[in-house]
Design a protein around this motif. Structure first.
Motif, PDB file in Angstrom:
ATOM      1  N   SER A  38      -0.164   7.340   3.597  1.00 46.35           N
ATOM      2  CA  SER A  38      -1.430   8.017   3.304  1.00 46.35           C
ATOM      3  C   SER A  38      -1.351   9.403   3.930  1.00 46.35           C
ATOM      4  O   SER A  38      -1.372   9.551   5.148  1.00 46.35           O
ATOM      5  N   MET A  39      -1.291  10.418   3.078  1.00 47.47           N
ATOM      6  CA  MET A  39      -0.898  11.748   3.526  1.00 47.47           C
ATOM      7  C   MET A  39      -2.102  12.624   3.877  1.00 47.47           C
ATOM      8  O   MET A  39      -3.186  12.473   3.327  1.00 47.47           O
ATOM      9  N   GLU A  72       0.830  -1.216   0.000  1.00 46.41           N
ATOM     10  CA  GLU A  72       0.000   0.000   0.000  1.00 46.41           C
ATOM     11  C   GLU A  72       0.860   1.259   0.000  1.00 46.41           C
ATOM     12  O   GLU A  72       0.680   2.165  -0.806  1.00 46.41           O
ATOM     13  N   THR A  73       1.796   1.340   0.944  1.00 47.14           N
ATOM     14  CA  THR A  73       2.651   2.521   1.107  1.00 47.14           C
ATOM     15  C   THR A  73       4.082   2.062   1.338  1.00 47.14           C
ATOM     16  O   THR A  73       4.333   1.036   1.980  1.00 47.14           O
ATOM     17  N   CYS A  94      -1.255   5.180  -7.232  1.00 50.95           N
ATOM     18  CA  CYS A  94      -1.049   5.708  -5.884  1.00 50.95           C
ATOM     19  C   CYS A  94      -2.229   5.294  -5.017  1.00 50.95           C
ATOM     20  O   CYS A  94      -3.387   5.533  -5.389  1.00 50.95           O
ATOM     21  N   LEU A  95      -1.939   4.649  -3.892  1.00 49.78           N
ATOM     22  CA  LEU A  95      -2.966   4.319  -2.915  1.00 49.78           C
ATOM     23  C   LEU A  95      -2.798   5.221  -1.699  1.00 49.78           C
ATOM     24  O   LEU A  95      -1.688   5.373  -1.165  1.00 49.78           O
ATOM     25  N   MET A  96      -3.867   5.856  -1.276  1.00 50.45           N
ATOM     26  CA  MET A  96      -3.925   6.531   0.014  1.00 50.45           C
ATOM     27  C   MET A  96      -5.270   6.175   0.618  1.00 50.45           C
ATOM     28  O   MET A  96      -6.315   6.443   0.020  1.00 50.45           O
ATOM     29  N   ASN A  97      -5.232   5.566   1.794  1.00 53.49           N
ATOM     30  CA  ASN A  97      -6.450   5.052   2.405  1.00 53.49           C
ATOM     31  C   ASN A  97      -6.706   5.677   3.770  1.00 53.49           C
ATOM     32  O   ASN A  97      -5.816   6.280   4.372  1.00 53.49           O
ATOM     33  N   ASP A  98      -7.939   5.499   4.217  1.00 59.78           N
ATOM     34  CA  ASP A  98      -8.364   5.950   5.540  1.00 59.78           C
ATOM     35  C   ASP A  98      -8.682   7.446   5.574  1.00 59.78           C
ATOM     36  O   ASP A  98      -9.632   7.877   6.189  1.00 59.78           O
TER      37      ASP A  98
END
Length: 721
Positions: free
Chosen positions: A107-108, A69-70, A139-143
């Motif tokens: 996840s920024m 993921e990151t 690009c994955l950014m989650n939550d």
């Protein structure tokens, strides 16, 4: 009868528009959360073990796929010195498409970080991909429940064409688009776009589908709701849960799936799914623009001193990128990493997630977050000092981010009735003495002399020329801006700044508070002025208001001769009240009353943005911004700049978030106990400074000079002064 026919026609149209789901893409990964399930070191140790174990499962089940993921989590493993053969195995998996690497380091909080930091958040993964010979496309950014409007430009500018996110399922209203899954093109202010897939059911949507029957119900519900595509992605992850959720989905869902259902089930990667959707639907997808950040960035105000340090450093890092790189690439890389780590969504100073951490672990976690900021700031100072090529007893250096005029404070022993002389660019300038009780990251000295100096971008050399009596100075007092104020009750101040050639600026200001769960209920702090002092010189007119009632210690109003009002609030954190645990935390805001606000724009990571957005549903109570807000007022522009605050609210009054204070922590070992020091190492007196221009048609250059106060590298021999 006609009515019945029309209704049937509508129903037939609805049925025709619904697509039969033909393929489900299970996408396994581990969601990175630091400080929620463990401290930084504990989570790092977990990922080291996970990436040691994952190849065994991959070898046992050749059709299993996994996504990193990151990159932070994988870098933890790389730093543990694994066997070279194992590193090469991961590279082979990536080249074969069995493992995919997301482009982001974490996840920024994209509304807090500027474009420089967000670009740096892509570099580690991109460098590894380039060295290993595989492409990086997603690009994955989650939550995180929302992102800055500038993100598509930043991603596309780095060659990333796909963005995938499972937002926190407590915030589905953050995204305005209908249904739980959304496929669309997102275009940034510069016109670059990325293909997006956003799930409002969160990154953990597949974690709860424990059986084929639950998955079939999930598919049926999508079709009934009008899901329009033949393919669907199901993200399978949980917080620091490793590959185990994906392994369970593989063994319980994929291997036990009945092919006779007419739905194909595959274990996939983000790129495989996104490419499929682009090929099938890309030509007909809608394009959306806009900002939908802000739901969580406000948590950075739990550490206002460290957040201010990061905001100052990231501006210098962006504007002096090449200069700092040439000075010391390794040191600069260390600074960049601290900036990225602080901008990550779990890097916050908080009371901890209830019951997850011990009190000691929570204190350790908070100290680690503050450490990212203090290390970045001290590293920047080291880099700037390395830019000097000479040192002499009477020479000092000033580092500016751009050409312009700046107020600069020079530390020196103050001599009564005398001014310090400084030569720069062949011209001699006289400074005015100052002294203060507080200091901050922009005003780092408690006494000395300040000047209005013309500076060039980068390193400027200046020479100390001694002192002269103030009677020798020629000051044009007619250029002073006249500043009037009066107390209207309970700490509210009415301020008038008289302007030459224009209408006066009127505003009232006060300090307010609200509890975290009630951001719409503002209470004015009942603070009364105990004393005041007014001072004049050739550059500034200063009114200092002292308060006996804590936490408000001082309000300092400064009218500058070239046009502009500076407002500084000094908050004594030792006077912050105890907040019952049920109320979580108390927040303090600067509240400004300004007449005639008809519109507003705010600086995002790269561009000026509007509150209205094609993507945003409900906007958060406070919207993040980068230093500048431009107000439309009665046909003219008013620029407002902030050094430390980075979230605002406009609802009748213009409010700026200052700090969030926690009293208690719900620990895993001690129950609910006092948290202790809220932001380890922060000074007792916290300052928050703002600039409002008083110039016709706005004073953006002056506002920039206020935010980008130069760094001063003192002369080698301070005693000479």
């Amino acid at each position: 009868m006609k009515r019945i026919v029309a209704t049937l026609a509508v129903l037939l149209l609805v049925v025709v528009s619904v697509a039969k789901i033909e393929k489900v893409h299970l996408i396994p990964f581990s969601h990175q959360d630091i400080g929620f399930t463990g401290t930084q070191l504990e989570v790092e140790s977990y990922y080291v073990q996970m990436y040691n174990d994952l190849p065994d499962f991959m070898e046992s089940f050749p059709d299993f796929r996994f996504t990193v993921e990151t990159f932070w989590q994988f870098e933890c493993w790389l730093k543990s010195s694994p066997e070279p053969d194992l590193i090469e195995l991961y590279r082979n998996y990536a080249r074969e498409g069995r493992i995919e690497f997301g482009a982001a380091y974490g996840s920024m909080h994209t509304g807090f970080a500027n474009d420089y930091v967000l670009s740096k958040a892509l570099e580690s993964s991109m460098n590894f991909a380039r060295e290993s010979g595989f492409p990086l496309t997603v690009c994955l950014m989650n939550d995180v429940p929302g992102y800055t409007a500038d993100l598509p430009d930043i991603l596309a500018g780095s060659g990333i064409g796909y963005f995938m996110s499972g937002i926190n399922d407590a915030y589905p209203p953050a995204l305005a688009l209908e249904e739980s899954h959304n496929l669309f093109y997102w275009e940034g202010p510069l016109g670059k776009r990325v293909l997006c897939w956003v799930s409002k059911d969160s990154y953990a949507e597949g974690y709860f589908l424990k059986s084929p029957s639950l998955l079939r119900n999930y598919i049926n519900n999508l079709e009934i709701s009008g899901y329009p595509y033949s393919d669907v992605a199901v993200m399978v992850a949980f917080d620091n849960a490793g590959y185990f959720p994906g392994a369970v989905a593989y063994l319980e869902l994929y291997r036990g799936w009945d092919d006779n259902t007419g739905v194909e089930l595959v274990v996939s990667t983000p790129y495989q799914f996104m490419r499929t959707m682009e090929e099938k639907y890309g030509r007909d997808l809608k394009v959306y623009r806009g900002d939908w950040s802000g739901w969580w960035e406000i948590v950075k105000s739990g550490g206002p001193y460290s957040a201010g340090a990061i905001r100052r450093v990231q501006r210098f890092a962006r504007e002096l990128d090449g200069d700092l790189e040439r000075v010391d690439p390794e040191l600069k890389s260390s600074m960049d990493l601290d900036l990225v780590l602080y901008g990550e969504h779990t890097s916050t100073v908080t009371a901890g997630w209830p019951g997850k951490l011990t009190l000691a672990e929570n204190i350790t976690s908070n100290a680690s977050v503050v450490g990212f900021a203090t290390d970045a700031y001290s590293t920047l100072e080291r880099l700037l000092k390395k830019m000097r090529d000479t040192e002499s007893p009477h020479e000092l250096f000033l580092v500016s981010l751009r050409d312009g005029q700046y107020h600069v404070e020079i530390p020196a022993q103050v001599r009564e009735g005398e001014s310090l002389l400084l030569e720069i660019g062949g011209e001699v300038f006289a400074g005015h003495a100052f002294s203060r009780e507080y200091r901050d990251l922009w005003n780092v000295h408690t006494q000395g002399y300040y000047f209005l100096l013309p500076l060039k971008k980068g390193l400027n050399s200046a020479t100390l020329k001694g002192y002269m009596t103030e009677t020798e100075m020629k000051t044009d007092f007619d250029k002073l801006t006249r500043l009037d104020w009066r107390e209207t009750g309970n700490g509210s101040i009415n301020v008038t700044v008289h302007r030459d050639g224009g209408s006066d600026l009127h505003l009232d200001l006060c300090l307010e508070s609200y509890l975290t769960g009630s951001p719409e209920e503002f209470s004015q702090i009942d603070a009364r002025i105990s004393s005041y002092e007014r001072s004049f010189d050739g550059l500034k007119e200063v009114v200092t208001l002292d308060y006996d009632d804590r936490p408000l210690s001082q309000i300092i109003l400064t009218a500058v001769s070239h046009g502009g009002l500076e407002i500084t609030l000094v908050v004594d954190r030792t006077g912050l009240p105890k907040v019952p645990y049920r109320d979580h935390s108390i927040n303090y805001v600067l509240s400004l009353g300004l007449d005639g606000i008809t519109g507003l724009e705010y600086m995002g990571a790269r561009s000026f943005l509007k509150i209205e957005s094609e993507l945003a549903g409900a906007r958060p109570p406070f919207i993040p911004f980068d230093s500048f807000v431009i107000l439309d007022r009665s046909g003219e522009k008013t620029v407002l700049a902030s050094r430390q605050s980075f979230s605002f609210n406009l609802d009748g009054r213009l409010r700026f978030q200052l700090l969030r204070h926690y009293t208690y922590s719900a620990t895993s070992d001690c129950g609910i106990v006092p948290l202790g020091e809220n932001e380890p190492g922060a000074p007792d007196l916290l300052t928050f400074s703002f600039y409002i221009d008083t110039l016709e048609n706005g004073g953006f250059d002056r506002a920039v000079a206020f935010v980008d106060t130069p760094f001063v590298l003192p002369a080698a021999n301070d005693e000479e002064r």
